[in-house]
Write a protein that holds these residues in place. Structure first.
Motif, mmCIF file in Angstrom:
data_model
loop_
_atom_site.group_PDB
_atom_site.id
_atom_site.type_symbol
_atom_site.label_atom_id
_atom_site.label_comp_id
_atom_site.label_asym_id
_atom_site.label_seq_id
_atom_site.Cartn_x
_atom_site.Cartn_y
_atom_site.Cartn_z
ATOM 1 N N CYS A 180 8.742 -77.403 -57.621
ATOM 2 C CA CYS A 180 10.036 -78.097 -58.208
ATOM 3 C C CYS A 180 9.352 -79.099 -59.383
ATOM 4 O O CYS A 180 10.072 -79.315 -60.215
ATOM 5 C CB CYS A 180 10.631 -78.882 -57.017
ATOM 6 S SG CYS A 180 11.697 -77.883 -56.213
ATOM 7 N N ALA A 181 8.271 -79.822 -59.132
ATOM 8 C CA ALA A 181 7.968 -80.885 -60.072
ATOM 9 C C ALA A 181 7.720 -80.010 -61.292
ATOM 10 O O ALA A 181 8.032 -80.294 -62.435
ATOM 11 C CB ALA A 181 6.453 -81.054 -59.625
ATOM 12 N N ALA A 221 10.821 -78.845 -62.908
ATOM 13 C CA ALA A 221 11.846 -80.394 -63.301
ATOM 14 C C ALA A 221 11.295 -80.682 -64.609
ATOM 15 O O ALA A 221 12.234 -80.946 -65.620
ATOM 16 C CB ALA A 221 11.759 -81.291 -62.416
ATOM 17 N N LEU A 222 10.097 -80.612 -64.884
ATOM 18 C CA LEU A 222 9.608 -80.991 -66.249
ATOM 19 C C LEU A 222 9.891 -79.990 -67.279
ATOM 20 O O LEU A 222 10.173 -80.344 -68.414
ATOM 21 C CB LEU A 222 8.082 -81.274 -66.152
ATOM 22 C CG LEU A 222 7.813 -82.597 -65.129
ATOM 23 C CD1 LEU A 222 6.243 -82.828 -65.190
ATOM 24 C CD2 LEU A 222 8.360 -84.017 -65.863
ATOM 25 N N VAL A 255 13.450 -80.607 -68.129
ATOM 26 C CA VAL A 255 13.573 -81.626 -69.093
ATOM 27 C C VAL A 255 13.327 -81.393 -70.608
ATOM 28 O O VAL A 255 13.878 -81.576 -71.649
ATOM 29 C CB VAL A 255 12.653 -82.985 -68.749
ATOM 30 C CG1 VAL A 255 12.821 -84.180 -69.447
ATOM 31 C CG2 VAL A 255 13.123 -83.349 -67.287
ATOM 32 N N VAL A 289 17.331 -80.845 -70.235
ATOM 33 C CA VAL A 289 18.028 -81.509 -69.127
ATOM 34 C C VAL A 289 17.587 -83.016 -69.018
ATOM 35 O O VAL A 289 16.476 -83.203 -68.722
ATOM 36 C CB VAL A 289 17.728 -80.735 -67.762
ATOM 37 C CG1 VAL A 289 18.440 -81.248 -66.612
ATOM 38 C CG2 VAL A 289 18.169 -79.422 -67.758
ATOM 39 N N ALA A 328 17.339 -83.448 -63.937
ATOM 40 C CA ALA A 328 16.174 -82.377 -63.682
ATOM 41 C C ALA A 328 15.708 -81.904 -62.167
ATOM 42 O O ALA A 328 15.371 -80.944 -61.973
ATOM 43 C CB ALA A 328 15.267 -82.529 -64.910
ATOM 44 N N SER A 329 15.461 -83.159 -62.069
ATOM 45 C CA SER A 329 14.546 -83.312 -60.607
ATOM 46 C C SER A 329 15.658 -82.479 -59.502
ATOM 47 O O SER A 329 15.143 -81.888 -58.470
ATOM 48 C CB SER A 329 13.984 -84.682 -60.037
ATOM 49 O OG SER A 329 15.432 -85.586 -59.835
ATOM 50 N N SER A 340 16.026 -78.565 -60.267
ATOM 51 C CA SER A 340 14.903 -77.887 -59.849
ATOM 52 C C SER A 340 14.976 -77.487 -58.264
ATOM 53 O O SER A 340 14.774 -76.101 -58.009
ATOM 54 C CB SER A 340 13.651 -78.518 -60.296
ATOM 55 O OG SER A 340 13.505 -79.789 -59.338
ATOM 56 N N ILE A 341 15.318 -78.369 -57.684
ATOM 57 C CA ILE A 341 15.174 -77.930 -56.155
ATOM 58 C C ILE A 341 16.622 -77.351 -55.757
ATOM 59 O O ILE A 341 16.797 -76.372 -54.731
ATOM 60 C CB ILE A 341 15.112 -79.174 -55.112
ATOM 61 C CG1 ILE A 341 15.022 -78.688 -53.759
ATOM 62 C CG2 ILE A 341 16.120 -80.261 -55.418
ATOM 63 C CD1 ILE A 341 13.958 -77.679 -53.481
ATOM 64 N N TYR A 357 9.422 -88.431 -55.351
ATOM 65 C CA TYR A 357 9.616 -87.148 -56.287
ATOM 66 C C TYR A 357 10.500 -87.475 -57.245
ATOM 67 O O TYR A 357 10.153 -87.591 -58.461
ATOM 68 C CB TYR A 357 10.185 -86.009 -55.421
ATOM 69 C CG TYR A 357 10.492 -84.660 -56.156
ATOM 70 C CD1 TYR A 357 9.556 -83.984 -56.949
ATOM 71 C CD2 TYR A 357 11.859 -84.530 -56.452
ATOM 72 C CE1 TYR A 357 10.048 -82.854 -57.696
ATOM 73 C CE2 TYR A 357 12.266 -83.352 -57.353
ATOM 74 C CZ TYR A 357 11.396 -82.725 -57.765
ATOM 75 O OH TYR A 357 11.888 -81.626 -58.730
ATOM 76 N N PRO A 358 11.689 -87.766 -57.048
ATOM 77 C CA PRO A 358 12.454 -88.111 -58.386
ATOM 78 C C PRO A 358 12.186 -89.155 -59.251
ATOM 79 O O PRO A 358 12.200 -89.080 -60.456
ATOM 80 C CB PRO A 358 13.999 -88.150 -57.854
ATOM 81 C CG PRO A 358 13.790 -88.562 -56.369
ATOM 82 C CD PRO A 358 12.717 -87.894 -55.960
ATOM 83 N N ILE A 387 9.011 -87.887 -61.309
ATOM 84 C CA ILE A 387 9.574 -87.033 -62.268
ATOM 85 C C ILE A 387 10.300 -87.746 -63.534
ATOM 86 O O ILE A 387 10.108 -87.574 -64.674
ATOM 87 C CB ILE A 387 10.516 -86.060 -61.667
ATOM 88 C CG1 ILE A 387 9.939 -85.097 -60.852
ATOM 89 C CG2 ILE A 387 11.206 -85.113 -63.007
ATOM 90 C CD1 ILE A 387 8.793 -84.033 -61.374
ATOM 91 N N ALA A 426 8.932 -87.799 -67.322
ATOM 92 C CA ALA A 426 9.853 -87.159 -68.142
ATOM 93 C C ALA A 426 10.184 -88.468 -69.170
ATOM 94 O O ALA A 426 10.106 -88.233 -70.599
ATOM 95 C CB ALA A 426 11.006 -87.141 -67.466
ATOM 96 N N LEU A 472 8.808 -87.109 -72.404
ATOM 97 C CA LEU A 472 9.917 -86.538 -73.247
ATOM 98 C C LEU A 472 11.093 -87.394 -73.332
ATOM 99 O O LEU A 472 12.249 -86.871 -72.590
ATOM 100 C CB LEU A 472 10.225 -85.032 -72.438
ATOM 101 C CG LEU A 472 9.148 -84.032 -72.233
ATOM 102 C CD1 LEU A 472 9.508 -83.287 -71.106
ATOM 103 C CD2 LEU A 472 9.080 -83.396 -73.617
ATOM 104 N N GLN A 514 14.766 -86.035 -74.629
ATOM 105 C CA GLN A 514 15.572 -84.814 -73.822
ATOM 106 C C GLN A 514 15.840 -85.749 -72.600
ATOM 107 O O GLN A 514 17.148 -85.447 -72.205
ATOM 108 C CB GLN A 514 14.644 -83.915 -73.251
ATOM 109 C CG GLN A 514 14.337 -82.790 -74.594
ATOM 110 C CD GLN A 514 13.225 -82.959 -75.165
ATOM 111 O OE1 GLN A 514 12.675 -84.454 -75.363
ATOM 112 N NE2 GLN A 514 12.379 -82.110 -75.554
ATOM 113 N N ALA A 515 15.153 -86.608 -72.080
ATOM 114 C CA ALA A 515 15.469 -87.266 -70.816
ATOM 115 C C ALA A 515 16.541 -88.228 -71.057
ATOM 116 O O ALA A 515 17.104 -88.288 -69.905
ATOM 117 C CB ALA A 515 14.144 -88.082 -70.527
ATOM 118 N N TYR A 535 24.731 -82.150 -76.448
ATOM 119 C CA TYR A 535 24.996 -81.021 -75.648
ATOM 120 C C TYR A 535 26.461 -81.492 -74.887
ATOM 121 O O TYR A 535 27.009 -80.741 -74.076
ATOM 122 C CB TYR A 535 24.183 -81.151 -74.253
ATOM 123 C CG TYR A 535 22.854 -80.749 -74.630
ATOM 124 C CD1 TYR A 535 22.732 -79.416 -75.365
ATOM 125 C CD2 TYR A 535 21.587 -81.239 -74.372
ATOM 126 C CE1 TYR A 535 21.540 -78.801 -75.882
ATOM 127 C CE2 TYR A 535 20.283 -80.699 -75.099
ATOM 128 C CZ TYR A 535 20.405 -79.395 -75.591
ATOM 129 O OH TYR A 535 19.141 -79.052 -75.817
#
Lengths: 555, 156
Positions: free
Chosen positions: A186-187, A190-191, A194, A198, A224-225, A228-229, B29-30, B33, B37, B41, B44-45, B61
């Motif tokens: 997922c990591a 997710a990237l 992005v 996203v 995005a995170s 992904s999952i 995790y989030p 990320i 990000a 990025l 986009q982020a 978008y």
């Protein structure tokens, strides 16, 4: 009908998921069997620390009752944490939008929905959930329910494996599936998402003045995170109410194709892993032919109808072809994310979506897809045994009357959990509480309510109704259906696996199950079972709408 | 006492693992990320924001809600029966864009043939080969302002 280029795209995407699945399977097998991998030096000390912290002995093995008990208890505990977070989000951090806590019935529906890998949503995330809730309630349960699916499949396969003595250790399976499969995959996804557009931020919604000077809010967040999952874990519950039709979740045709691929990736991988895990590689064949063969049938049915043009319910960048394709894949993998409004899909596309959710194994949800296919295999072995007058055997073990009773109960849970509440919703006039519902044509109205409960029972989560079904009746009824549809079949199939431990195995089966002939009988018996069970209801819904000449379900 | 401690031994893995998995999957995790990000990025982020005259005017978008006759319009302002699934579809088909050319030409005095050429040069295809050709409305209007600044005073 679709043209040659579109057919090529379908074939190319399915081929790439099959190739990736076969390449990823040996690694997944190593993770599930505890065979050393290159990540060990990094993860072994970490995992040992986890086992010490939680007080679980990783060397202990479990029987089916212990394994099931641990599965249900952990899942319920996780749902309880998420429930507290959703109800209390008003006083919790990372809530720059200042959203209040959810009502009790909506929070209850939501945690059961995500805890069962269903992801039916009676709310719109962008106007109801804080960043904290999207992460610690939604993404959290998306990971844990997906991991649970892989665990219970591994446990079932251990029981079926000749020479088995236990179902493994749930805590070890759960930790290893998260740290070694889902989180790393997922990591990366997710990237990549992005990079493809996203958003991923916790900085709050952005207010801008548009070119013409109007005020507009850009609803960005940790998207995005979640996506992904949600796709990799066949969850399907979106960050936004409009799910993958909302451009921030699925901004371009490239992300669309990537997300279709991600929905199929792990369920397909687990089909390839099955043969190795069971110790007979060829036994993957009927599962693979059965699931992808039926998926091909679903796609053919959906593409037989007229492909809708860009219009109501269809996003311009995807068009009717990618919207129909996605709808078939998201139901066949019981993911349930949508890149169009179902009201924009033609009735045969909806029929095909029903087929995906009714079979639940084409290739089905993460882990549980293979389990359902094994359920059909046992039924088919029994039926073929009856017809040929031979002893039904699978994996060298005799299939007993008790085994057949168990799988029939597991199968029948599904129609009962769908049809009884659907009829109850109409009989009690609970449907009248849905805004605008009374003005719909009967075939459309029936299709939408039947779909709601089919999607719940199949732990799919796509729906017509969305936040319109945020009524106490639908919140509690669908929650009950989702819970039963998830854990009763899991319990029965683990019991079946447990009863296979120590059973005498013969080296040469009287009826081979690893050949093409059996695979096609399997497809036939699945179609027969599902069609016989549900045909009257499908006739009243999508088929009637098709013959009424409805182009889609706008009403 | 002994029953209480044996009960704790039995339920401790469930309680501890449910909390730990929430912290890892729901927070670590989030947020990790998000950190990567935002560092690697950021454009986009933060939602692929479009700039005009040095300020953010929206996201490529998300439908920018154009209503003036001098601009190409998105599909989301009309009636719900023709609305997109997201309600913020940023794109329209090329055919739809071309049908708006006479109105824009009338409002701005830009030659219709120039507008048609502009639409064609901003055409997107679904995966380059499939679907119906389309244009991004915000991208097209920003190109319009850049190409004909005198017709859009006060925008650039």
């Amino acid at each position: 009908m679709i043209d040659a280029i579109q057919s090529l795209i379908v074939v190319a995407i399915l081929a790439s998921t099959l190739i990736s699945g076969s390449l990823l399977a040996p690694y997944v097998v190593r993770v599930l069997t505890g065979t050393p991998t290159r990540l060990d030096r990094l993860l072994d000390p970490l995992e040992s620390a986890v086992y010490r912290l939680i007080g679980a002995d990783p060397k202990m093995t479990m029987g089916w009752r212990e394994y099931l008990f641990a599965v249900i208890l952990l899942n319920v505990a996780q749902m309880a944490i998420a429930f507290a977070i959703l109800v209390g989000q008003g006083v919790l951090p990372l809530n720059p939008m200042g959203f209040p806590g959810l009502s009790w019935d909506l929070a209850f529906n939501t945690v059961v929905s995500f805890g069962t890998n269903t992801n039916l949503q009676h709310y719109a995330g962008e106007t109801a959930l804080s960043y904290f809730s999207q992460m610690t309630a939604i993404q959290f349960l998306q990971f844990t329910s997906a991991a649970t699916g892989v665990c219970v499949m591994a446990a079932m396969v251990r029981g079926l494996r000749p020479g088995s003595s236990h179902l493994g250790n749930f805590y070890v399976d759960f930790v290893r599936v998260l740290t070694r499969i889902l989180l790393p995959l997922c990591a990366v996804a997710a990237l990549v998402l992005v990079a493809l557009g996203v958003p991923q931020t916790v900085g709050g919604y952005v207010t801008v003045k548009t070119v013409e000077g109007a005020t507009q809010r850009l609803l960005i967040g940790p998207v995005a995170s979640l996506v992904s999952i949600m796709q990799i874990g066949t969850n399907g519950g979106g960050y936004f109410g409009a799910n993958s039709a909302y451009p921030f979740q699925n901004p371009t045709p490239v992300t669309d194709v990537l997300e279709i691929y991600l929905m199929l990736l792990i369920p397909t991988t687990l089909i390839f892993a099955f043969g190795e895990l069971i110790g007979r590689k060829k036994e993957t064949r009927p599962i693979l032919i059965g699931s992808y063969g039926l998926l091909a049938v679903d796609l053919a049915v959906a593409f037989l109808g007229s492909i809708p043009a860009v219009g109501p319910g269809i996003e311009t960048r995807f068009g009717g072809f990618f919207s129909t394709f996605w709808t078939v894949i998201t139901t066949a993998s019981t993911t349930g994310s949508l890149n169009a409004s179902l009201t924009g899909i033609n009735p045969l596309g909806i029929l095909s979506a029903y087929m995906g959710m009714l079979v639940q194994a084409t290739p089905g949800g993460i882990g549980v897809g293979v389990m359902y296919m094994l359920m059909y295999v046992v039924i088919t072995v029994f039926v073929v045994g009856l017809m040929t007058g031979r002893t039904p055997e699978y994996l060298g073990a005799k299939i007993t009357a008790r085994d057949v009773k168990l799988v029939m109960v597991a199968f029948l849970v599904h129609p009962i959990a769908i049809l009884v509440p659907t009829l109850a919703a109409f009989a009690t006039k609970a449907v009248d509480a849905i805004p605008g519902f009374s003005s719909l044509p009967t075939s459309v109205a029936f299709t939408q309510v039947l779909y709601e409960f089919t999607s719940s029972a199949a732990n799919n989560g796509s729906d017509f109704l969305g936040a319109a079904a945020n009524t106490p009746f639908f919140n509690f009824a669908t929650a009950a259906v989702m819970f039963v549809g998830r854990f009763v079949p899991i319990a029965i199939l683990l019991a079946l696996a447990g009863s296979m431990i120590g059973r005498k195995r013969v080296a040469e089966q009287s009826l081979r199950t690893d050949g093409a002939a059996f695979s096609f009988v399997l497809i036939g018996s699945i179609l027969l079972l599902v069609v016989l069970t549900f045909l009257p209801f499908l006739i009243l819904g999508p088929l009637l709408a098709y013959f009424q000449g409805l182009v889609n379900f706008v009403g | 006492m002994s029953t209480r401690s044996s009960r704790w031994r039995k339920y401790r893995p469930v309680i501890a693992l449910s909390i730990l998995s929430m912290l890892v999957c729901g927070l670590a995790y989030p947020l990790l990320i998000t950190g990567v990000a935002q560092a690697a990025l950021p454009y986009q982020a933060d939602g692929s924001q479009a700039q005009l005259g040095g300020r953010a005017v929206g996201s490529y978008y998300i439908d920018n809600g154009f209503t003036l006759p001098a601009f190409f319009h998105g599909r989301n302002e009309t009636n719900p029966l023709t609305a997109s699934a997201s309600g913020v579809d940023p794109d329209i088909t090329v055919a739809e864009a071309l049908s708006q050319v006479p109105r824009i030409s009338n409002a701005t005095g830009i030659a219709g043939s120039s507008l048609v050429a502009l639409v064609k040069s901003h055409e997107h295809w679904t995966l380059w080969v499939a679907g119906t050709p389309y244009v991004n409305v915000l991208e097209l209007n920003l190109a319009l302002i850049a190409a004909y600044p005198s017709s859009y005073p006060g925008y650039a």
